[in-house]
Design an enzyme around this catalytic site. Structure first.
Site, PDB file in Angstrom:
ATOM      1  N   HIS A 109      -0.106   0.667  -1.125  1.00 46.78           N
ATOM      2  CA  HIS A 109       0.171   2.099  -1.245  1.00 46.78           C
ATOM      3  C   HIS A 109      -1.125   2.862  -0.998  1.00 46.78           C
ATOM      4  CE1 HIS A 109       4.133   2.002  -3.470  1.00 46.78           C
ATOM      5  NE2 HIS A 109       3.717   0.777  -3.747  1.00 46.78           N
TER       6      HIS A 109
ATOM      7  N   GLN B  11       0.654  -3.859  -5.843  1.00 42.04           N
ATOM      8  CA  GLN B  11       1.254  -4.584  -6.959  1.00 42.04           C
ATOM      9  C   GLN B  11       1.359  -6.025  -6.475  1.00 42.04           C
ATOM     10  OE1 GLN B  11       1.973  -1.235  -6.673  1.00 42.04           O
ATOM     11  NE2 GLN B  11       0.980  -1.125  -8.655  1.00 42.04           N
TER      12      GLN B  11
ATOM     13  N   HIS C  15       2.496  -5.020   0.324  1.00 41.98           N
ATOM     14  CA  HIS C  15       2.368  -3.653   0.833  1.00 41.98           C
ATOM     15  C   HIS C  15       1.324  -2.907   0.019  1.00 41.98           C
ATOM     16  CE1 HIS C  15       5.551  -3.716  -2.205  1.00 41.98           C
ATOM     17  NE2 HIS C  15       5.303  -2.449  -2.462  1.00 41.98           N
TER      18      HIS C  15
ATOM     19  N   GLY D 124       4.050  -5.709 -11.342  1.00 44.51           N
ATOM     20  CA  GLY D 124       5.005  -4.656 -10.986  1.00 44.51           C
ATOM     21  C   GLY D 124       5.519  -4.736  -9.561  1.00 44.51           C
ATOM     22  N   GLN D 125       5.243  -5.837  -8.870  1.00 42.25           N
ATOM     23  CA  GLN D 125       5.729  -5.971  -7.486  1.00 42.25           C
ATOM     24  C   GLN D 125       7.240  -6.168  -7.500  1.00 42.25           C
ATOM     25  OE1 GLN D 125       4.023  -9.225  -5.195  1.00 42.25           O
ATOM     26  NE2 GLN D 125       4.758  -8.370  -3.271  1.00 42.25           N
TER      27      GLN D 125
END
Ligand SMILES: [Zn+2]
Length: 161
Positions: A106, A91, A104, A97-98
């Site tokens: 996923h 994100q 990072h 949507g961060q």
């Protein structure tokens, strides 16, 4: 070699020593940690030790290092979780949507028919990001269970190296 955050930001979740030291695999500037509220078994996070907010801030060589590190982690997770595919997602930016302002990635191991729809994992990510921040949310693993998985992965990864 110790793996602790550098250029840390005191308010940043992924700049906290007690998060980073729970890595199960570390190399160079990156660590892999197990997701405290995994969407699927094996759900892990690839995190730079340095406080980068977005992909834009990485140099070309750091970006290369991150991808090569992540590929190494997926190849090892494949053996441990016996999966045959991975969703990789970042994100990158608040509008995407961060919620944690520290880059990072996923990594979500996938198996045939593990979810009702192949793309269903994506709708779980925003909720997962909240779970990473809020320790009161119920879907999080208990500390003991979390550390047991981390230690198991650390050992398996050492053996696979
Ligand atoms: Zn940070």
């Amino acid at each position: 070699m110790s793996y602790s955050p550098n250029q840390s930001d005191v308010n940043c979740l992924f700049c906290q020593n007690d998060i980073v030291e729970k890595y199960f695999f570390a190399k160079g500037n990156f660590v892999a940690i197990y997701n405290i509220a995994p969407v699927l078994p094996g759900h892990s996070l690839i995190i730079p030790l340095k406080h980068f907010e977005t992909i834009d801030e990485l140099s070309d060589s750091e970006l290369g290092e991150m991808m090569i590190f992540a590929r190494k982690v997926t190849s090892m997770l494949k053996k441990v979780f016996n999966c045959d595919g991975f969703d990789w997602t970042v994100q990158d930016g608040v509008s995407a949507g961060q919620t944690i302002p520290h880059l990072h990635l996923h990594i979500i191991p996938r198996k045939p028919n593990d979810l009702a729809g192949a793309g269903e994992w994506y709708s779980h990510i925003p909720e997962n990001e909240k779970q990473l921040i809020d320790s009161d949310l119920r879907k999080r693993l208990e500390e003991e269970e979390y550390m047991a998985i981390t230690l198991r992965l650390r050992e398996e990864f050492l053996n696979l190296k």
